[in-house]
Design a protein around this motif. Structure first.
Motif, short mmCIF file in Angstrom:
data_model
loop_
_atom_site.label_atom_id
_atom_site.label_comp_id
_atom_site.label_asym_id
_atom_site.label_seq_id
_atom_site.Cartn_x
_atom_site.Cartn_y
_atom_site.Cartn_z
N SER A 34 15.00 14.36 76.87
CA SER A 34 14.99 13.19 76.21
C SER A 34 14.20 12.05 76.81
O SER A 34 14.41 12.03 77.96
N VAL A 35 13.76 11.01 75.84
CA VAL A 35 12.91 10.05 76.44
C VAL A 35 14.13 9.14 76.89
O VAL A 35 15.18 8.71 75.97
N PRO A 36 14.25 8.32 78.07
CA PRO A 36 15.01 7.40 78.40
C PRO A 36 15.32 6.28 77.47
O PRO A 36 14.25 5.84 76.90
N LEU A 37 16.45 5.86 77.49
CA LEU A 37 16.90 4.37 76.58
C LEU A 37 16.06 3.39 77.28
O LEU A 37 16.03 3.16 78.50
N ALA A 38 16.02 2.30 76.41
CA ALA A 38 15.67 0.89 76.95
C ALA A 38 16.33 0.59 77.96
O ALA A 38 17.65 0.81 77.87
N GLY A 39 15.92 0.12 79.24
CA GLY A 39 16.81 -0.29 80.14
C GLY A 39 16.93 0.54 81.16
O GLY A 39 17.54 0.11 82.25
N ALA A 40 16.72 1.67 80.99
CA ALA A 40 17.00 2.77 82.09
C ALA A 40 16.24 2.50 83.26
O ALA A 40 14.96 2.17 83.21
N ASP A 41 16.69 3.03 84.33
CA ASP A 41 15.87 3.10 85.72
C ASP A 41 15.19 4.39 85.66
O ASP A 41 15.67 5.25 85.42
N LEU A 42 14.10 4.28 86.12
CA LEU A 42 12.98 5.43 86.06
C LEU A 42 12.49 5.77 87.22
O LEU A 42 12.17 5.05 87.98
N THR A 43 12.41 7.18 87.56
CA THR A 43 11.85 7.66 88.64
C THR A 43 10.61 8.43 88.34
O THR A 43 10.74 9.40 87.47
N ILE A 44 9.46 8.36 88.67
CA ILE A 44 8.34 9.11 88.47
C ILE A 44 7.95 9.92 89.79
O ILE A 44 7.89 9.46 90.92
N THR A 59 10.73 -1.00 77.50
CA THR A 59 11.70 -2.10 78.13
C THR A 59 12.38 -1.08 79.00
O THR A 59 12.92 -0.05 78.89
N THR A 60 12.09 -1.25 80.25
CA THR A 60 12.64 -0.57 81.54
C THR A 60 13.70 -1.17 82.33
O THR A 60 13.70 -2.33 82.23
N GLY A 61 14.49 -0.35 83.36
CA GLY A 61 15.12 -1.03 84.50
C GLY A 61 13.97 -0.92 85.39
O GLY A 61 12.77 -1.31 85.23
N ALA A 62 14.41 -0.33 86.75
CA ALA A 62 13.30 -0.37 87.88
C ALA A 62 12.77 1.05 87.49
O ALA A 62 12.88 1.91 86.68
N ILE A 63 11.36 0.82 88.02
CA ILE A 63 10.59 1.95 88.18
C ILE A 63 10.20 2.17 89.57
O ILE A 63 9.63 1.53 90.26
N THR A 64 10.38 3.47 90.02
CA THR A 64 10.31 3.91 91.42
C THR A 64 9.42 5.25 91.26
O THR A 64 9.89 6.23 90.76
N PHE A 65 8.28 5.04 92.18
CA PHE A 65 7.72 6.33 92.54
C PHE A 65 8.10 6.79 93.57
O PHE A 65 8.18 6.40 94.87
N ASP A 66 8.80 7.93 93.54
CA ASP A 66 9.36 8.86 94.68
C ASP A 66 8.35 9.26 95.63
O ASP A 66 7.31 9.21 95.23
N SER A 67 8.91 9.82 96.63
CA SER A 67 8.10 10.13 97.91
C SER A 67 7.22 11.21 97.44
O SER A 67 6.03 11.59 98.10
N ASN A 68 7.47 12.18 96.42
CA ASN A 68 6.75 13.31 95.80
C ASN A 68 5.96 13.03 94.81
O ASN A 68 5.25 13.98 94.16
N ALA A 69 5.73 11.70 94.54
CA ALA A 69 4.93 11.27 93.37
C ALA A 69 3.48 11.44 93.64
O ALA A 69 2.89 11.05 94.72
N GLY A 70 2.43 12.09 92.93
CA GLY A 70 1.39 11.94 92.76
C GLY A 70 0.64 10.80 92.55
O GLY A 70 1.26 9.79 92.43
N ALA A 71 -0.59 10.62 92.47
CA ALA A 71 -1.30 9.50 92.11
C ALA A 71 -1.26 9.11 90.55
O ALA A 71 -2.04 9.67 89.65
N PHE A 72 -0.51 8.49 90.23
CA PHE A 72 -0.33 8.16 88.69
C PHE A 72 -0.88 6.99 88.25
O PHE A 72 -1.38 6.14 88.96
N ILE A 73 -1.43 7.10 86.77
CA ILE A 73 -1.97 5.84 86.18
C ILE A 73 -0.87 5.63 84.81
O ILE A 73 -1.02 6.56 84.26
N THR A 86 8.47 0.02 92.63
CA THR A 86 8.51 0.40 94.02
C THR A 86 7.69 1.77 94.15
O THR A 86 7.79 2.63 93.46
N ASN A 87 6.71 1.72 95.15
CA ASN A 87 5.95 2.77 95.58
C ASN A 87 6.58 3.39 96.47
O ASN A 87 6.06 2.86 97.76
N ASN A 88 7.19 4.71 96.70
CA ASN A 88 7.65 5.30 97.93
C ASN A 88 6.62 6.52 98.30
O ASN A 88 6.93 7.08 99.17
N SER A 89 5.54 6.54 97.43
CA SER A 89 4.74 7.69 97.68
C SER A 89 3.77 7.13 98.73
O SER A 89 3.30 5.99 98.35
#
Length: 181
Positions: A34-44, A59-73, A86-89
């Motif tokens: 399911s697509v996250p609801l508005a305001g949800a924290d997202l992990t890519i 509309t999002t909460g936090a957006i975090t690219f975790d350490s396993n995330a490829g190069a996203f656009i 946040t980019n942890n990748s």
């Protein structure tokens, strides 16, 4: 009698899997289906379908690219950021969508660089402009315009909201190439 039950969890997290396509609005691209609801924290995370199109304003909460995330656009319509970005990748993460802050926010290039080419509004309609703090040990590039934001009155008059600020608190290089106001 008959009952119609809607189940939703505002503010919960969503994790990108990219199993189906790069469409933000397709449930199969998110863990749980399911697509996250508005305001949800997202992990890519992961390396599947790394070109994500928002399709509509999000509309999002936090957006975090975790350490396993490829190069996203991430591209498409405006993202109203309700948390930190946040980019942890170790990979470069690129956001071409416009970003509007709904309060003071931090953009953190912790392990990899971040490139923001859309405009950044330090406020959304009706909110006082916030402080954008840029931090982390990696580089941050902003080529879009940074503005305080606007407020549209009930009668349709657009007013500029002044007073926002940008703080560079990280050790990476900050590159600004937009026309900022």
């Amino acid at each position: 009698g008959d009952q119609l039950l809607f189940v939703g969890q505002a503010g919960v997290t969503g994790t990108w899997s990219g199993n189906t396509s790069g469409d933000w609005n397709t449930g199969g691209n998110w863990q749980g289906g399911s697509v996250p609801l508005a305001g949800a924290d997202l992990t890519i995370t992961g390396t599947s379908n790394t070109a994500i199109s928002t399709g509509t304003n999000q509309t999002t909460g936090a957006i975090t690219f975790d350490s396993n995330a490829g190069a996203f656009i991430i591209s498409g319509n405006t993202i109203i950021l309700g948390g930190d970005l946040t980019n942890n990748s170790s990979n470069l993460q690129t956001v071409t969508s416009n970003i509007t802050l709904n309060a003071a926010r931090t953009i953190a290039a912790n392990n990899g660089a971040i490139d923001l080419s859309g405009s950044i509004a330090l406020s959304n309609s009706g909110a006082m402009p916030g402080t954008l703090t840029l931090t982390g040990s990696q580089d941050i590039s902003i080529s879009g315009n940074i503005s305080d934001g606007t407020f549209i009155t009930g009668s349709g008059i657009t007013n500029t909201i002044g007073g926002g600020s940008v703080i560079m608190a990280g050790t990476g290089t900050l590159t600004l190439t937009g026309t900022n106001s």
